[in-house]
Design an enzyme around this catalytic site. Structure first.
Site, PDB file in Angstrom:
ATOM      1  N   ASP A  63     -46.264  19.714  10.750  1.00 31.77           N
ATOM      2  CA  ASP A  63     -47.419  18.822  10.662  1.00 31.77           C
ATOM      3  C   ASP A  63     -47.060  17.763   9.632  1.00 31.77           C
ATOM      4  O   ASP A  63     -46.933  18.064   8.438  1.00 31.77           O
ATOM      5  CB  ASP A  63     -48.652  19.620  10.211  1.00 31.77           C
ATOM      6  CG  ASP A  63     -49.900  18.753  10.076  1.00 31.77           C
ATOM      7  OD1 ASP A  63     -49.787  17.508  10.115  1.00 31.77           O
ATOM      8  OD2 ASP A  63     -50.992  19.325   9.911  1.00 31.77           O
ATOM      9  N   ASN A  94     -40.726  10.154  14.766  1.00 29.92           N
ATOM     10  CA  ASN A  94     -41.385   9.693  15.980  1.00 29.92           C
ATOM     11  C   ASN A  94     -42.865  10.064  16.031  1.00 29.92           C
ATOM     12  O   ASN A  94     -43.628   9.444  16.779  1.00 29.92           O
ATOM     13  CB  ASN A  94     -40.661  10.291  17.203  1.00 29.92           C
ATOM     14  CG  ASN A  94     -41.445  10.123  18.484  1.00 29.92           C
ATOM     15  OD1 ASN A  94     -41.492   9.033  19.060  1.00 29.92           O
ATOM     16  ND2 ASN A  94     -42.090  11.192  18.925  1.00 29.92           N
ATOM     17  N   SER A 145     -43.520  -0.160  15.878  1.00 34.85           N
ATOM     18  CA  SER A 145     -44.047  -0.942  16.996  1.00 34.85           C
ATOM     19  C   SER A 145     -44.099  -2.413  16.625  1.00 34.85           C
ATOM     20  O   SER A 145     -44.282  -2.765  15.448  1.00 34.85           O
ATOM     21  CB  SER A 145     -45.459  -0.461  17.351  1.00 34.85           C
ATOM     22  OG  SER A 145     -46.062  -1.313  18.307  1.00 34.85           O
ATOM     23  N   TYR A 197     -54.099   1.282  14.261  1.00 33.63           N
ATOM     24  CA  TYR A 197     -52.738   1.603  14.695  1.00 33.63           C
ATOM     25  C   TYR A 197     -51.764   0.514  14.238  1.00 33.63           C
ATOM     26  O   TYR A 197     -50.692   0.806  13.701  1.00 33.63           O
ATOM     27  CB  TYR A 197     -52.704   1.747  16.212  1.00 33.63           C
ATOM     28  CG  TYR A 197     -51.347   2.121  16.769  1.00 33.63           C
ATOM     29  CD1 TYR A 197     -50.863   3.416  16.653  1.00 33.63           C
ATOM     30  CD2 TYR A 197     -50.558   1.172  17.419  1.00 33.63           C
ATOM     31  CE1 TYR A 197     -49.620   3.763  17.168  1.00 33.63           C
ATOM     32  CE2 TYR A 197     -49.318   1.508  17.944  1.00 33.63           C
ATOM     33  CZ  TYR A 197     -48.854   2.801  17.814  1.00 33.63           C
ATOM     34  OH  TYR A 197     -47.614   3.137  18.314  1.00 33.63           O
ATOM     35  N   GLY A 198     -52.141  -0.756  14.444  1.00 36.34           N
ATOM     36  CA  GLY A 198     -51.268  -1.858  14.060  1.00 36.34           C
ATOM     37  C   GLY A 198     -50.965  -1.863  12.579  1.00 36.34           C
ATOM     38  O   GLY A 198     -49.808  -2.016  12.170  1.00 36.34           O
ATOM     39  N   VAL A 199     -51.982  -1.680  11.746  1.00 32.40           N
ATOM     40  CA  VAL A 199     -51.752  -1.677  10.303  1.00 32.40           C
ATOM     41  C   VAL A 199     -50.897  -0.472   9.900  1.00 32.40           C
ATOM     42  O   VAL A 199     -49.997  -0.598   9.057  1.00 32.40           O
ATOM     43  CB  VAL A 199     -53.087  -1.681   9.536  1.00 32.40           C
ATOM     44  CG1 VAL A 199     -52.857  -1.443   8.041  1.00 32.40           C
ATOM     45  CG2 VAL A 199     -53.812  -3.006   9.746  1.00 32.40           C
ATOM     46  N   LYS A 201     -48.567   0.865  11.551  1.00 31.27           N
ATOM     47  CA  LYS A 201     -47.182   0.566  11.893  1.00 31.27           C
ATOM     48  C   LYS A 201     -46.604  -0.526  10.988  1.00 31.27           C
ATOM     49  O   LYS A 201     -45.399  -0.534  10.708  1.00 31.27           O
ATOM     50  CB  LYS A 201     -47.082   0.169  13.371  1.00 31.27           C
ATOM     51  CG  LYS A 201     -47.346   1.329  14.327  1.00 31.27           C
ATOM     52  CD  LYS A 201     -46.343   2.460  14.150  1.00 31.27           C
ATOM     53  CE  LYS A 201     -46.481   3.533  15.200  1.00 31.27           C
ATOM     54  NZ  LYS A 201     -45.477   4.623  15.071  1.00 31.27           N
ATOM     55  N   VAL A 232     -44.662   2.141  26.680  1.00 33.89           N
ATOM     56  CA  VAL A 232     -44.152   3.288  27.434  1.00 33.89           C
ATOM     57  C   VAL A 232     -45.306   4.087  28.044  1.00 33.89           C
ATOM     58  O   VAL A 232     -46.372   4.230  27.436  1.00 33.89           O
ATOM     59  CB  VAL A 232     -43.308   4.186  26.514  1.00 33.89           C
ATOM     60  CG1 VAL A 232     -42.755   5.385  27.277  1.00 33.89           C
ATOM     61  CG2 VAL A 232     -42.159   3.382  25.903  1.00 33.89           C
ATOM     62  N   ARG A 233     -45.077   4.624  29.216  1.00 34.04           N
ATOM     63  CA  ARG A 233     -46.075   5.456  29.888  1.00 34.04           C
ATOM     64  C   ARG A 233     -46.137   6.829  29.233  1.00 34.04           C
ATOM     65  O   ARG A 233     -45.342   7.732  29.550  1.00 34.04           O
ATOM     66  CB  ARG A 233     -45.752   5.598  31.383  1.00 34.04           C
ATOM     67  CG  ARG A 233     -45.953   4.344  32.180  1.00 34.04           C
ATOM     68  CD  ARG A 233     -45.922   4.606  33.686  1.00 34.04           C
ATOM     69  NE  ARG A 233     -44.627   5.089  34.142  1.00 34.04           N
ATOM     70  CZ  ARG A 233     -43.601   4.303  34.458  1.00 34.04           C
ATOM     71  NH1 ARG A 233     -43.717   2.987  34.326  1.00 34.04           N
ATOM     72  NH2 ARG A 233     -42.479   4.824  34.870  1.00 34.04           N
TER      73      ARG A 233
END
Length: 280
Positions: A63, A94, A145, A197-199, A201, A232-233
């Site tokens: 974790d 990842n 990203s 999410y953007g911040v 990354k 990506v899917r």
């Protein structure tokens, strides 16, 4: 391309992480630790690869938001618990998390940073001693990203210059992340984009650059890189991406294998360097 002999992939029970693990385990002398938070899903993922890889894949519970869990993995490597030696050739950070839907709360901002940024910070720092012991110079790869590139901030946003600064230290980076959570909680974003999410990354890529500077200053041969796997899917994209997990895994695997021409502190996409500040 010579695959690393001993590697660890976090968040590896599905999606891009599982594809990275499978690619790294293609060599018969490879040992890949498939690290995942859920033991049942992690062991099932190892079983799913058993007949399709030449190397050895082993599960370890991890974790990335738990200090004791991270310490347990680092101690297992140091004790040669995986039978691959105590020198780690590649760590691929990842593990990732993104909230579904349009909700934008301080709790979502906090969780995004905890997994996507501070998980990178803490796993990297715990395993860097083992990476430094790699005979070929260890590879630390952060799956980030392009939504974390600083061109997603307003040009006059005060945090843009500091996230790009070459004198950015860990304490300041931690404070910048905390300031985003506070800004979301207050309702005044103070220049931050409306994307947890953007911040997260952005902070993860800044963390990569900070670690790269630290390692270089200490004379370490560890190469620290970040990359965008593309759209990506996977479950995270609600399976809307136009790339397969295998295609998304290509650049992370290339970097983990000592990607030709890759220099420490760089961000990559499609095996090409990107500008963290300005994008392409």
């Amino acid at each position: 391309m010579a695959l690393p002999r001993f590697s660890i992939v976090t968040g590896a029970n599905k999606g891009i992480g599982l594809a990275i693990t499978k690619a790294l385990a293609a060599s018969p002398d490879a040992t890949v630790v498939l690290a995942a938070r859920n033991p049942e899903l992690g062991r099932a993922a190892v079983e799913s690869l058993s007949s399709s890889v030449a190397g050895r894949v082993v599960f370890h519970q991890l974790d990335v938001t738990s200090a004791s869990s991270i310490a347990g993995l680092a101690e297992a490597v140091a004790a040669n618990a995986f039978g691959a030696g105590t020198a780690l050739d590649a760590l691929i950070c990842n593990a990732g998390w993104a909230a579904k839907g349009s909700a934008f709360t301080a709790d979502i901002a906090r969780q995004s940073l905890a997994v996507n940024a501070w998980g990178v910070r803490d796993c990297s720092r715990a395993l860097l001693p083992s990476l430094r012991a790699s005979a070929g110079g260890g590879q630390l790869v952060v799956v980030s990203s392009t939504v974390g590139n600083l061109n997603n901030l307003a040009p006059d946003a005060p945090q843009r210059a500091r996230l790009a600064a070459t004198d950015l230290g860990q304490a300041e980076l931690d404070r910048l992340g905390e300031s985003f959570v506070d800004a979301v909680a207050s309702g005044d974003l103070k220049g931050w984009p409306r994307s947890a999410y953007g911040v997260s990354k952005m902070v993860a890529t800044a963390q990569m650059r900070l670690l790269a500077r630290e390692e270089a200053a200490a004379g370490s041969r560890v190469c620290v890189s970040a990359c965008c796997p593309g759209y990506v899917r996977t479950d995270m994209s609600s399976n809307k991406g136009h790339l397969t997990p295998e295609q998304g895994a290509d650049t992370p695997v290339w970097l983990a294998s000592g990607g030709a021409g890759a220099r420490t502190g760089e961000m990559w996409s499609k095996r090409k360097p990107m500008d963290f500040v300005n994008g392409w």
